[in-house]
Structures are given as structure tokens and as C-alpha cells.
Design a protein around this motif. Structure first.
Motif, PDB file in Angstrom:
ATOM      1  N   UNK A 141       0.844  -1.200   0.000  1.00  0.00           N
ATOM      2  CA  UNK A 141       0.000   0.000   0.000  1.00  0.00           C
ATOM      3  C   UNK A 141       0.876   1.246   0.000  1.00  0.00           C
ATOM      4  N   UNK A 142       1.880   1.262   0.884  1.00  0.00           N
ATOM      5  CA  UNK A 142       2.708   2.462   1.032  1.00  0.00           C
ATOM      6  C   UNK A 142       3.557   2.710  -0.219  1.00  0.00           C
ATOM      7  N   UNK A 143       4.142   1.644  -0.764  1.00  0.00           N
ATOM      8  CA  UNK A 143       5.116   1.834  -1.840  1.00  0.00           C
ATOM      9  C   UNK A 143       4.523   1.854  -3.240  1.00  0.00           C
ATOM     10  N   UNK A 144       3.418   1.139  -3.440  1.00  0.00           N
ATOM     11  CA  UNK A 144       2.875   1.075  -4.802  1.00  0.00           C
ATOM     12  C   UNK A 144       1.508   1.742  -4.910  1.00  0.00           C
ATOM     13  N   UNK A 145       0.634   1.436  -3.952  1.00  0.00           N
ATOM     14  CA  UNK A 145      -0.746   1.876  -4.147  1.00  0.00           C
ATOM     15  C   UNK A 145      -0.951   3.352  -3.819  1.00  0.00           C
ATOM     16  N   UNK A 146      -0.351   3.833  -2.726  1.00  0.00           N
ATOM     17  CA  UNK A 146      -0.577   5.237  -2.365  1.00  0.00           C
ATOM     18  C   UNK A 146       0.002   6.186  -3.424  1.00  0.00           C
ATOM     19  N   UNK A 147       1.228   5.941  -3.921  1.00  0.00           N
ATOM     20  CA  UNK A 147       1.684   6.818  -5.014  1.00  0.00           C
ATOM     21  C   UNK A 147       0.732   6.790  -6.210  1.00  0.00           C
ATOM     22  N   UNK A 148       0.164   5.603  -6.516  1.00  0.00           N
ATOM     23  CA  UNK A 148      -0.766   5.503  -7.646  1.00  0.00           C
ATOM     24  C   UNK A 148      -2.070   6.236  -7.352  1.00  0.00           C
ATOM     25  N   UNK A 149      -2.366   6.384  -6.048  1.00  0.00           N
ATOM     26  CA  UNK A 149      -3.629   7.007  -5.644  1.00  0.00           C
ATOM     27  C   UNK A 149      -3.579   8.527  -5.697  1.00  0.00           C
ATOM     28  N   UNK A 150      -2.352   9.096  -5.639  1.00  0.00           N
ATOM     29  CA  UNK A 150      -2.233  10.552  -5.445  1.00  0.00           C
ATOM     30  C   UNK A 150      -3.021  11.395  -6.456  1.00  0.00           C
ATOM     31  N   UNK A 151      -2.963  11.074  -7.759  1.00  0.00           N
ATOM     32  CA  UNK A 151      -3.736  11.930  -8.681  1.00  0.00           C
ATOM     33  C   UNK A 151      -5.228  11.957  -8.338  1.00  0.00           C
ATOM     34  N   UNK A 152      -5.775  10.770  -8.035  1.00  0.00           N
ATOM     35  CA  UNK A 152      -7.203  10.705  -7.711  1.00  0.00           C
ATOM     36  C   UNK A 152      -7.486  11.440  -6.401  1.00  0.00           C
ATOM     37  N   UNK A 153      -6.590  11.270  -5.423  1.00  0.00           N
ATOM     38  CA  UNK A 153      -6.783  11.925  -4.127  1.00  0.00           C
ATOM     39  C   UNK A 153      -6.806  13.443  -4.294  1.00  0.00           C
ATOM     40  N   UNK A 154      -5.841  13.959  -5.041  1.00  0.00           N
ATOM     41  CA  UNK A 154      -5.777  15.414  -5.178  1.00  0.00           C
ATOM     42  C   UNK A 154      -6.955  15.958  -5.982  1.00  0.00           C
ATOM     43  N   UNK A 155      -7.383  15.187  -6.989  1.00  0.00           N
ATOM     44  CA  UNK A 155      -8.555  15.628  -7.745  1.00  0.00           C
ATOM     45  C   UNK A 155      -9.748  15.748  -6.800  1.00  0.00           C
ATOM     46  N   UNK A 156      -9.901  14.754  -5.908  1.00  0.00           N
ATOM     47  CA  UNK A 156     -11.014  14.791  -4.952  1.00  0.00           C
ATOM     48  C   UNK A 156     -10.821  15.930  -3.958  1.00  0.00           C
ATOM     49  N   UNK A 157      -9.570  16.110  -3.494  1.00  0.00           N
ATOM     50  CA  UNK A 157      -9.296  17.166  -2.506  1.00  0.00           C
ATOM     51  C   UNK A 157      -9.615  18.540  -3.096  1.00  0.00           C
ATOM     52  N   UNK A 158      -9.264  18.713  -4.352  1.00  0.00           N
ATOM     53  CA  UNK A 158      -9.494  20.006  -5.007  1.00  0.00           C
ATOM     54  C   UNK A 158     -10.995  20.263  -5.161  1.00  0.00           C
ATOM     55  N   UNK A 159     -11.690  19.224  -5.656  1.00  0.00           N
ATOM     56  CA  UNK A 159     -13.120  19.402  -5.874  1.00  0.00           C
ATOM     57  C   UNK A 159     -13.888  19.478  -4.562  1.00  0.00           C
ATOM     58  N   UNK A 160     -13.287  18.983  -3.471  1.00  0.00           N
ATOM     59  CA  UNK A 160     -13.969  19.019  -2.184  1.00  0.00           C
ATOM     60  C   UNK A 160     -13.937  20.401  -1.556  1.00  0.00           C
ATOM     61  N   UNK A 161     -13.105  21.297  -2.064  1.00  0.00           N
ATOM     62  CA  UNK A 161     -13.044  22.638  -1.466  1.00  0.00           C
ATOM     63  C   UNK A 161     -14.394  23.352  -1.632  1.00  0.00           C
ATOM     64  N   UNK A 162     -14.911  23.491  -2.865  1.00  0.00           N
ATOM     65  CA  UNK A 162     -16.243  24.104  -2.967  1.00  0.00           C
ATOM     66  C   UNK A 162     -17.305  23.294  -2.224  1.00  0.00           C
TER      67      UNK A 162
END
Lengths: 263, 532
Positions: free
Chosen positions: B442-463
Motif C-alpha cells: 500500500x505504502x510503496x505502490x498503491x498510495x503513489x498511484x492514488x495521489x492523482x485521484x486523491x488530489x482531484x477529490x481534494x481540489x473538488x472538495x473545497x467548494x
């Protein structure tokens, strides 16, 4: 008088270069002429800029310096007359259209009538009889490539550009396509430019092979192929020409000087 | 506010059947727990049992039916109008690429407009009829459709466009022949998210003084402390929203014949070389377009100066030339109060979403129980959940922070789960060969792969977080900028209302940009292929 749609064009590449905004030099100054009705094959190592040169001739990339002219006009003018066709390495069939509709697309885009008869004829010619109504997803890689080539031929183009059209299929299919399909554009007067990194394919298909150096592309050798057609699978003369092409490639790889022979 | 993420619907193979069974079991367990909890809390006026909800629905059948028909019809009208506008704007942006930055910038500004202020303003401007509900439903839908559609119109292989170019044809032909058809699955995904959003917009419109509809009944039931009816209304609104989501999704899948694409959010406005210049240019063009529409709207619609505030008036409010800075100081004080809720709520929501997504990946069996509920709950309108959370957790900061966290949590969970599953199979195989522990994978492969999706959600979650906090301040806590807007609307203090709209919109847009800036830096480091 309007030009004969079937007569090939003359392509003039005059000291054309391509440098991308990030500074990558893809094509060094290249000068060459593609004669009407002849099949010219560009060979070179992967990433050498041969596809970039083809895209410049197609009017999809502009030259950074120098110029590319088709019958004395910029390629974009020839595009608008529907006289130019490209088949890419990726068949690029629209997945929601059937085989027939994908082939007809080229005629629609060129503002020609749909001409179902011509489309059916092309489907037979490329060996896809019975698959007119099939969607691309249901076809094998080789069948998709055949459909893409049929689409490129659908407008009876005066300039046909083939960017590694057999590149994405398995070796057996590739050999079969390379054996069968050239008959479709050979002898019809179309000026054809084909990009490949297969030396055997180049010698089998070409009237002339142009060997390009590693990036930035420059002409290492310009080898006329004067073998009779149809070409045989094994031919000592073809073997000698293949060796000449390979030697030119090796010279380029070893950093040898650009040398133009024949042409 | 909903981030456009569609869950992939797998064919009902054996594992899917097991997941469905687990899902049904999960719902049954939740219902039983709900019933038991409600009965144990009887007399506390917080929670109605499922059986009480059913009784309330049956007892008030005709009344609820009429209200549902009213809300449904305005939501449908807004759905149609908002989507037509989105399709037209997306088409404009695709056919005339230079307009795209302005269109997306304007879309972001519109989505950052605080409903709590725009709803009463629309009520004043459009009168007592259905106008505000339809307008708010259209505004709620416009963004959720526009963004996926823009993504879809652009998600076309270059060679398809080259085919059009070598035929000497331009952007309009590419739009008609290639892009429009290629974007249909994206449009379907957008419309699916838009369906519950239209319902939310219509209900918010009803909160501001409509004569009929589920929103009107919700306000009455809350005021009368009719716990059973409040929960019954929430259940109906949630069920209708989920049903709309499911039906539109089904139609979309039937029409496109395939899986819906995953759309995480609008692409970042700019990245790569010249980013700062392009960001400034697109921001300026969007701000100018907003001012033109704002001022032009006041003149064209002949809005009375009693209500209308021009951009110059708002400059005067913030410069302190209109009232010596009284309104400005009140706005900033309220904004500080709001920050106390919105910042912890936002962070808690993001953290909970990531943690649960990681848990589901580590224990895949849990997915069958959690995901259907999460996807469904994502479509429940906030104006429905707000009164329930107030009933359960009270009007204090806990309820407010929870509600904001819930708004941020669901889109983050769905996006992160999708991202975690994007880890390249071959990398996972390499780790499996070395018997790497699951948490290390999870730490070495999956979380780095998750970052684009996470940030997209984080950005859209502001409004989304700003919407949540303003709604919860309006409906529950009575503090902060949300309450100030509601109070200003009821007191016809249009200086404060206009100032609040501009301030909240600017803060939400700045927050969005700030997360986007962090995202660009992080992606450049961990997912360079995504950063341009």
C-alpha cells in the motif's frame, strides 16, 4: 484542368528541419524529392524522427525551417482537396462505427459522396468480406489494420502516407499484410511514402529506400530498389539490397557521416 | 457539490454476487441497528426508527406525494435547462479551444457561489413561483455535467483528430464527427451525478420561501420538532436521489453499452512551463467574464438598485467607502468563525476517506458492504442530511464539522479507492514475488498511484466543503458566514449579501487553486506523467 485524382504528386522536402519547443531536434535539415507514382520507404532506428518527417509531409507538423511542398503547394492545401491520406501505426478506427462506416468516414471527411459500392469493393480487397457491419472491438489487430488501410485508400488519394502500418501486429500477420496489401496502391499512380523499421519490409515494398540516421534524422543513404514486381519471398538480389540498407543503418549507428548514394 | 466519480459497475459474476449479498446483509444490519438505537433513544427527539418512518410516510401519503411531485417537476426542469447549457458551453469550448479556459474558470466561479446567498437573491429576483428552484437546480447541474463533458471531449486519441486534419477539416468537424460521439460515455457519467444534484438544487430553492415541495415540508417538520416526519422526508429525498442516480446510470449504460468512465475532476487549469502566466491569464479572463455577466445581467434585467449591487458597489464595501468598513469587518469576523468549522471538517473528511479506502484495499471483503452504501449516500442531498445530523449531534461544532467531513468523505473515498486500484499490476506482481507485506505494498505502490485521484477529490472538495459549512451554519449553528448570509437575506441587507457572495466565492476559488498548486508539485514528483 483539374488534376487527375489518380495521378501521383511530387513531394519536395527542401532543407526542412523540426525542433520541438523543448529544444529536441527531431529532424536535421533534410532535402529530398518523392517522385510521382513511386513508393518510397523511410527506414531508421526507433525514435529517429522518421514519423515526424512523415507528419511534416502530411501537414500535421510544420517545419521549423525549410519547407515541404506537395506539387508546389503547402500540404495543408492538398489536405483540403482530399488528395492526401494517412494510415497510422495505430489503426485509429472509431469504435462506435462499423468497418464500412469507418472506411466511409474518409470519404465523408473529404466531402466525397459515400459510394457504398467503392466501400464494399475496398472491404473485399483488404480481405474483410463479411465484416462490413462489424465494430472494431470484434476484430483482430491484423483485421483492424486492414480496415485502416482500406480507409486510407477510400478517397483514391494522390499522396498516401503509411506510418508503420504493420507495426502493431504479430510477425505472421505483418508478413501477410506486407505481402498482400501493397498491390492495392502499387501501379495506381499514387505517390506513396511508408515508414518502417523493418529492412526486409522496406526492400520488399519500395522503389527506393531512404535510410535515416539516429535523431536528429538526416539522410544516410538513398538506395534505389530496381527489383521486378511482384517481388518474391526469397531473392538473392533483395538480400544484397537488404545488406546495403543494414550497413547504412550500422554506419549511422556508429556515427558515420551522412552519405547520399544514388537517388 | 459532488465530485464526478462513477463507480465501475462490474458484471454480476460470482464475486459480484457475493458482494451484492454482503451489501444486502449490510443494509439489513444497518436497519436493525437503526431500529434498536431509535427505540433506545425514544423521547430524546433525535432519531426516528425505520418503522416510525414507514408509519409517517403512510400517514402523510397524499401530502408527501404532492410535495414530491412539486420538487420532482422543478428538479426535472432545472436538470434539462442546466444540462442544455452545459452541453452548449462544452461544445463552444471544444469548437473554439481558446474559450476553454474562460468557460472552465467561469464554471468554477459559478460552482463556488454560496447557495445560501444565491437562493434568497433568486427568490427576490424571480418571485414566489418555481423560478428559483428551477434556476438553482440548473446551476447545480450545470457544473456536474460540464466538467465530465469537457474531459470527454478532450479524451480523444490524437490520431483520430489527425484523421480529420489530414482531410483538411477543422475543429468543428472534429467536434461533430469525433469528439461529440466519443464524449457520450462521459456525458452519461455527468448526467448520472447531475440527477441527484438537480434534486438538491430544487430543495434548496424551496427552503427560501417556496409554497410547496419537500423542502417546504422539511422546514416545517424541523420547526415543529416532528422527528418522524423529518426522517421520513429525509428518507424520501435520499431514496429519490439514489433512484434518479441509478435510473440515469442505467440509461447511460444502455446507451453507451459499456462501463462509465471514471472522471475525477476538472483537469487543473494549467500545468507545465508557463504555468503561472497561464493561470493568471485564465483567472483574469474568468473574472472579467464574471464581471461582464454580473454587471450586464443587472442592466439587461433592469434589477432594482435596492437589491442589485454592482462590482463597483462591492469594491466600495471592501474599501470601506460605503459604510466606513462596518460590513467588511462583520464579513471577515464571520469568515473567521466559519474557518473554525470548515478547516477541521475538510481535513477530517479527507483523512477518513483515505483511511477507509486503504482499509478496503487491505481487507477487500469489506468493499461489498461499504461501497454500495458509499456510492448511494454520495447522492443524498446535503439539505436532507443537515437536519438529521443536527438532530443527532446537536447545533454545536461537532455536528457542523461532522457534516462537512461527510460531504468531503464520500467523494474522497470513491476517488481514492479508484486510485489505489490503479497501481500497475506488474509492480504489484514484483512485490508479490518478494512476498512484500500488504501494508508495504500500500505504502510503496498503491498510495503513489492514488495521489492523482486523491488530489482531484481534494481540489473538488473545497467548494463542497464551503457549500456544506454555509448550509450547516444557516440551518444549524447560526454562526459564521452562512448564518450571516441567511440573516442578511431576511433583513434585506444587500450590501452584506453581495459582499458575502464575493468573499465566499473568492475564498472557495482560492482554496481550490491552493490545493491545485500543491497537487501540481506533488504530481510532478510522484506522478510526472500526470503533471502536464
Amino acid at each position: 484542368m483539374a488534376p487527375d485524382r489518380r495521378a501521383g504528386v511530387t513531394v519536395t522536402v527542401d532543407a526542412a528541419t523540426k525542433v520541438y519547443p523543448d529544444g529536441t531536434e527531431a529532424v536535421a535539415p533534410i532535402t529530398l524529392t518523392l517522385d510521382p507514382g513511386r513508393t518510397t520507404v523511410l527506414v531508421g532506428p526507433s525514435g529517429c524522427g522518421k514519423s515526424t518527417l512523415l507528419r511534416m509531409i502530411a501537414g500535421l507538423e510544420s517545419a521549423t525551417a525549410g519547407e515541404v511542398l506537395v506539387d508546389g503547394e503547402p500540404p495543408t492545401i492538398v489536405q483540403r482537396r482530399g488528395e492526401l491520406a494517412v494510415a497510422f501505426q495505430d489503426p485509429s478506427l472509431l469504435p462506435w462505427r462499423s468497418v464500412a462506416a469507418n472506411i466511409a468516414l474518409a470519404r465523408e471527411l473529404a466531402r466525397l459522396d459515400r459510394d457504398d459500392e467503392r466501400v464494399a469493393e475496398l472491404i473485399d480487397l483488404v480481405g474483410l468480406t463479411g465484416f462490413a457491419a462489424t465494430k472494431p472491438a470484434a476484430l483482430s489487430g491484423g483485421m483492424r489494420q486492414r480496415a485502416a488501410i482500406a480507409r486510407a485508400l477510400a478517397t483514391d488519394p494522390r499522396l498516401l502516407l503509411l506510418d508503420e502500418p504493420f507495426g502493431a501486429v504479430d510477425e505472421l500477420t505483418r508478413q501477410q499484410l506486407a505481402r498482400e496489401l501493397p498491390a492495392l496502391w502499387e501501379g495506381g499512380g499514387t505517390t506513396t511514402l511508408l515508414v518502417t523499421h523493418s529492412v526486409a519490409e522496406a526492400v520488399r515494398l519500395a522503389d527506393r529506400v531512404i535510410v535515416l540516421s539516429p535523431r536528429p534524422a538526416r539522410v544516410l543513404a538513398d538506395i534505389p530498389i530496381k527489383l521486378p514486381r511482384p517481388r518474391r519471398d526469397s531473392d538473392p538480389a533483395a538480400d544484397r539490397l537488404e545488406r546495403a540498407v543494414v550497413e547504412a543503418l550500422e554506419r549511422g549507428h556508429a556515427g558515420g557521416d551522412a552519405a547520399q548514394t544514388g537517388g | 457539490m459532488i465530485v464526478a466519480v462513477t463507480a465501475s459497475i462490474r458484471p454480476l459474476a460470482a464475486p459480484a454476487r457475493r458482494d451484492a449479498a454482503v451489501g444486502v446483509a449490510g443494509v439489513v444490519v444497518a436497519l436493525v441497528a437503526w431500529e434498536v438505537l431509535a427505540r433506545s433513544l425514544e423521547g430524546a427527539f433525535v432519531l426516528a426508527a425505520p418503522t416510525a418512518v414507514v408509519v409517517a410516510i403512510v400517514d402523510n401519503g397524499p401530502l408527501l406525494g404532492r410535495a414530491l411531485a412539486a420538487t420532482g417537476s422543478t428538479a426535472l426542469a432545472g436538470f434539462v435547462i442546466g444540462n442544455l447549457a452545459a452541453v452548449a458551453l462544452a461544445g463552444l469550448a471544444a469548437a473554439w479551444p481558446r474559450s476553454q479556459r474562460t468557460v472552465t474558470g467561469l464554471a468554477l466561479i459559478v460552482v463556488c457561489l454560496p447557495l445560501v446567498a444565491t437562493a434568497p437573491l433568486l427568490r427576490v429576483l424571480l418571485g414566489p413561483g418555481d423560478g428559483p428552484q428551477i434556476a438553482l437546480a440548473a446551476l447545480a447541474v450545470y457544473y456536474t455535467t460540464l466538467i465530465p463533458l469537457l474531459v470527454g471531449l478532450r479524451a480523444v486519441p490524437d490520431t483520430w483528430l489527425d484523421l480529420v486534419r489530414v482531410a483538411g477539416r477543422g475543429a468543428v468537424t472534429a467536434l461533430v464527427v469525433v469528439r461529440a460521439r466519443a464524449s457520450v460515455p462521459y456525458l452519461a457519467a455527468g448526467l448520472q451525478i447531475a440527477a441527484p444534484a438537480a434534486f438538491l438544487g430544487a430543495m434548496v430553492g424551496e427552503f427560501t420561501g417556496a409554497e410547496r415541495g419537500l423542502g417546504v415540508l422539511t422546514i416545517r417538520a424541523s420547526r415543529d420538532l416532528d422527528v418522524d416526519l423529518t426522517w421520513a422526508l429525509a428518507t424520501i429525498a435520499a431514496a429519490v436521489s439514489m433512484l434518479a442516480y441509478a435510473i440515469v446510470g442505467m440509461i447511460g449504460r444502455a446507451a453507451t453499452g459499456g462501463q462509465p468512465p471514471t472522471i475525477l475532476a476538472a483537469p487543473r487549469i494549467a500545468a507545465g512551463p508557463g504555468r503561472v502566466r497561464r493561470t493568471l491569464a485564465s483567472t483574469a479572463s474568468a473574472v472579467v467574464a464574471t464581471i461582464v455577466l454580473w454587471w450586464g445581467g443587472i442592466i439587461l434585467l433592469g434589477i432594482t438598485p435596492f437589491v442589485a449591487r454592482t462590482p463597483l458597489d462591492v469594491v466600495g464595501i471592501f474599501a470601506g467607502t460605503r459604510d466606513g468598513g462596518l460590513t467588511r469587518d462583520a464579513l471577515f469576523a464571520a469568515l473567521c468563525d466559519t474557518a473554525v468549522y470548515v478547516v477541521p471538517g475538510y481535513i477530517a473528511g479527507l483523512a477518513a476517506g483515505v483511511l477507509l479506502a486503504v482499509l478496503i484495499v487491505l481487507a477487500p471483503g469489506a468493499s461489498g458492504a461499504i461501497m454500495p452504501v458509499a456510492v448511494a449516500l454520495r447522492s443524498v442531498p446535503i439539505v436532507t442530511s443537515a437536519p438529521l445530523i443536527v438532530l443527532l449531534l446537536g447545533r454545536g461544532s461537532l455536528g457542523a464539522i461532522t457534516l462537512i467531513a461527510v460531504m468531503v468523505f464520500f467523494p474522497t473515498l470513491v476517488a481514492c479507492l479508484h486510485g489505489l486500484r490503479q497501481a500497475p499490476g506488474q509492480v504489484l506482481d514484483v512485490m508479490a514475488v518478494y512476498a512484500t507485506a500488504p501494508w508495504r505494498v500500500v505504502v510503496r505502490a498503491r498510495i503513489p498511484a492514488m495521489l492523482p485521484a486523491f488530489f482531484a477529490a481534494a481540489r473538488m472538495s473545497v467548494p463542497a466543503a464551503v457549500l456544506a459549512v454555509t448550509v450547516v451554519e444557516w440551518l444549524a449553528t447560526g454562526t459564521g458566514i452562512g448564518a450571516l448570509m441567511a440573516r442578511s437575506a431576511s433583513l434585506s441587507n444587500y450590501d452584506a449579501l453581495a459582499g458575502a457572495v464575493v468573499l465566499v466565492t473568492a475564498v472557495a476559488a482560492l482554496g481550490y487553486a491552493a490545493v491545485g498548486a500543491i497537487e501540481t508539485r506533488m504530481l510532478a514528483r510522484y506522478a510526472p506523467e500526470q503533471a502536464s
